[in-house]
Design an enzyme around this catalytic site. Structure first.
Site, mmCIF file in Angstrom:
data_model
loop_
_atom_site.group_PDB
_atom_site.id
_atom_site.type_symbol
_atom_site.label_atom_id
_atom_site.label_comp_id
_atom_site.label_asym_id
_atom_site.label_seq_id
_atom_site.Cartn_x
_atom_site.Cartn_y
_atom_site.Cartn_z
ATOM 1 N N HIS A 13 5.370 5.821 -2.948
ATOM 2 C CA HIS A 13 6.748 5.560 -3.356
ATOM 3 C C HIS A 13 7.303 4.280 -2.747
ATOM 4 O O HIS A 13 8.376 3.829 -3.120
ATOM 5 C CB HIS A 13 7.625 6.761 -2.967
ATOM 6 C CG HIS A 13 8.974 6.768 -3.598
ATOM 7 N ND1 HIS A 13 10.136 6.550 -2.890
ATOM 8 C CD2 HIS A 13 9.353 6.959 -4.889
ATOM 9 C CE1 HIS A 13 11.171 6.617 -3.704
ATOM 10 N NE2 HIS A 13 10.734 6.867 -4.920
ATOM 11 N N TYR A 46 20.205 -0.589 -11.755
ATOM 12 C CA TYR A 46 20.296 -0.065 -10.394
ATOM 13 C C TYR A 46 20.780 -1.149 -9.436
ATOM 14 O O TYR A 46 20.517 -2.327 -9.649
ATOM 15 C CB TYR A 46 18.921 0.404 -9.882
ATOM 16 C CG TYR A 46 18.295 1.572 -10.583
ATOM 17 C CD1 TYR A 46 18.876 2.168 -11.706
ATOM 18 C CD2 TYR A 46 17.096 2.101 -10.116
ATOM 19 C CE1 TYR A 46 18.271 3.237 -12.335
ATOM 20 C CE2 TYR A 46 16.489 3.174 -10.742
ATOM 21 C CZ TYR A 46 17.078 3.744 -11.860
ATOM 22 O OH TYR A 46 16.478 4.797 -12.474
ATOM 23 N N ARG A 142 24.425 9.308 -2.831
ATOM 24 C CA ARG A 142 24.696 9.253 -4.266
ATOM 25 C C ARG A 142 24.681 10.637 -4.913
ATOM 26 O O ARG A 142 25.472 10.925 -5.802
ATOM 27 C CB ARG A 142 23.665 8.363 -4.959
ATOM 28 C CG ARG A 142 24.044 7.983 -6.379
ATOM 29 C CD ARG A 142 22.869 7.342 -7.108
ATOM 30 N NE ARG A 142 21.992 8.352 -7.671
ATOM 31 C CZ ARG A 142 20.677 8.214 -7.803
ATOM 32 N NH1 ARG A 142 20.076 7.134 -7.374
ATOM 33 N NH2 ARG A 142 19.951 9.168 -8.339
ATOM 34 N N HIS A 170 21.031 2.838 -5.890
ATOM 35 C CA HIS A 170 19.636 3.187 -5.619
ATOM 36 C C HIS A 170 19.164 2.708 -4.248
ATOM 37 O O HIS A 170 18.110 3.141 -3.780
ATOM 38 C CB HIS A 170 18.748 2.585 -6.715
ATOM 39 C CG HIS A 170 17.353 3.098 -6.734
ATOM 40 N ND1 HIS A 170 16.270 2.350 -6.317
ATOM 41 C CD2 HIS A 170 16.836 4.294 -7.105
ATOM 42 C CE1 HIS A 170 15.166 3.050 -6.449
ATOM 43 N NE2 HIS A 170 15.472 4.234 -6.922
#
Length: 228
Positions: A13, A46, A142, A170
């Site tokens: 990731h 984003y 968020r 993001h």
């Protein structure tokens, strides 16, 4: 082009790009570290942070991270990067407890985190411990957040806000006052068990003082001014 699909059982990731270049002075490494995906569509929707550097220690860490991802290394120590699942959780825990120590000594102690989700119970318990000990904790989350700012034992020192606007928030940022010697990390990880324990993630430090001031004072602090 060497295509690698990462480590079995761990989702990759982290958002890191590395270019190794032969130059007249010798081999030089250029690294881009980001909070967001390398994706042309989401880049228009984003908000994210990214850093481009040729500092040798960052280049060495990026090289060793890619060696880890290809299975050529079992690296668990890095010069600058905090990497999950090997060191990210323990290094964040150490820094949260360090803020507690600073608060107990009457020194500047503050935590300011921005992320998509807070869903990790051990991390949340540490943030409660910090607030109860006198650390001011600001969380900009968020989405899902399991931290409760209204607990009486926290003395109003834990604030949680969510910003919803034109763009999807993001970026992830982790700020520590550290007794006046401030630290700021950006990266790809939320405080979730899957990010900390079951993914390859990176947080990277912002060491340039002017860049750190801009990110904290002009960007992160501005989120906290929102009152709508």
């Amino acid at each position: 082009v060497h295509v690698v699909y990462g480590l079995l059982g761990l989702k990759t990731h982290c958002k890191v790009a590395l270019v190794v270049r032969r130059e007249p002075q010798g081999i030089r490494r250029y690294v881009h570290l980001s909070t967001g995906n390398y994706n042309a569509a989401t880049a228009r929707q984003y908000t994210d942070f990214g850093v481009f550097t040729s500092r040798p220690d960052f280049g060495a860490d990026a090289s060793e991270l890619f060696n880890y991802l290809t299975g050529f290394s079992r690296q668990d120590r890095y010069r600058k990067l905090l990497v999950a699942p090997v060191s990210l959780r323990s290094e964040l825990e150490r820094r949260i407890l360090r803020e507690v120590s600073w608060a107990q000594r009457g020194k500047p102690a503050r935590i300011l985190f921005k992320m998509n989700t807070l869903q990790d119970y051990p991390s949340t318990d540490l943030l409660y411990q910090a607030a109860a000990a006198g650390v001011h904790v600001d969380l900009i989350i968020r989405g899902i957040c399991i931290a409760r700012p209204d607990l009486p034992e926290l003395g109003g020192r834990l604030q949680v806000i969510s910003v919803v606007g034109r763009f999807l928030e993001h970026s992830r940022a982790f700020y520590f006052a550290n007794g006046g010697d401030e630290e700021l990390f950006l990266g790809s990880a939320d405080l979730m068990p899957r990010n900390l324990d079951r993914r390859v993630e990176t947080l990277f430090p912002i060491e340039d003082a002017s860049m750190r001031r801009f990110l904290k004072d002009d960007l992160l602090e501005r989120y906290l001014l929102d009152n709508v």
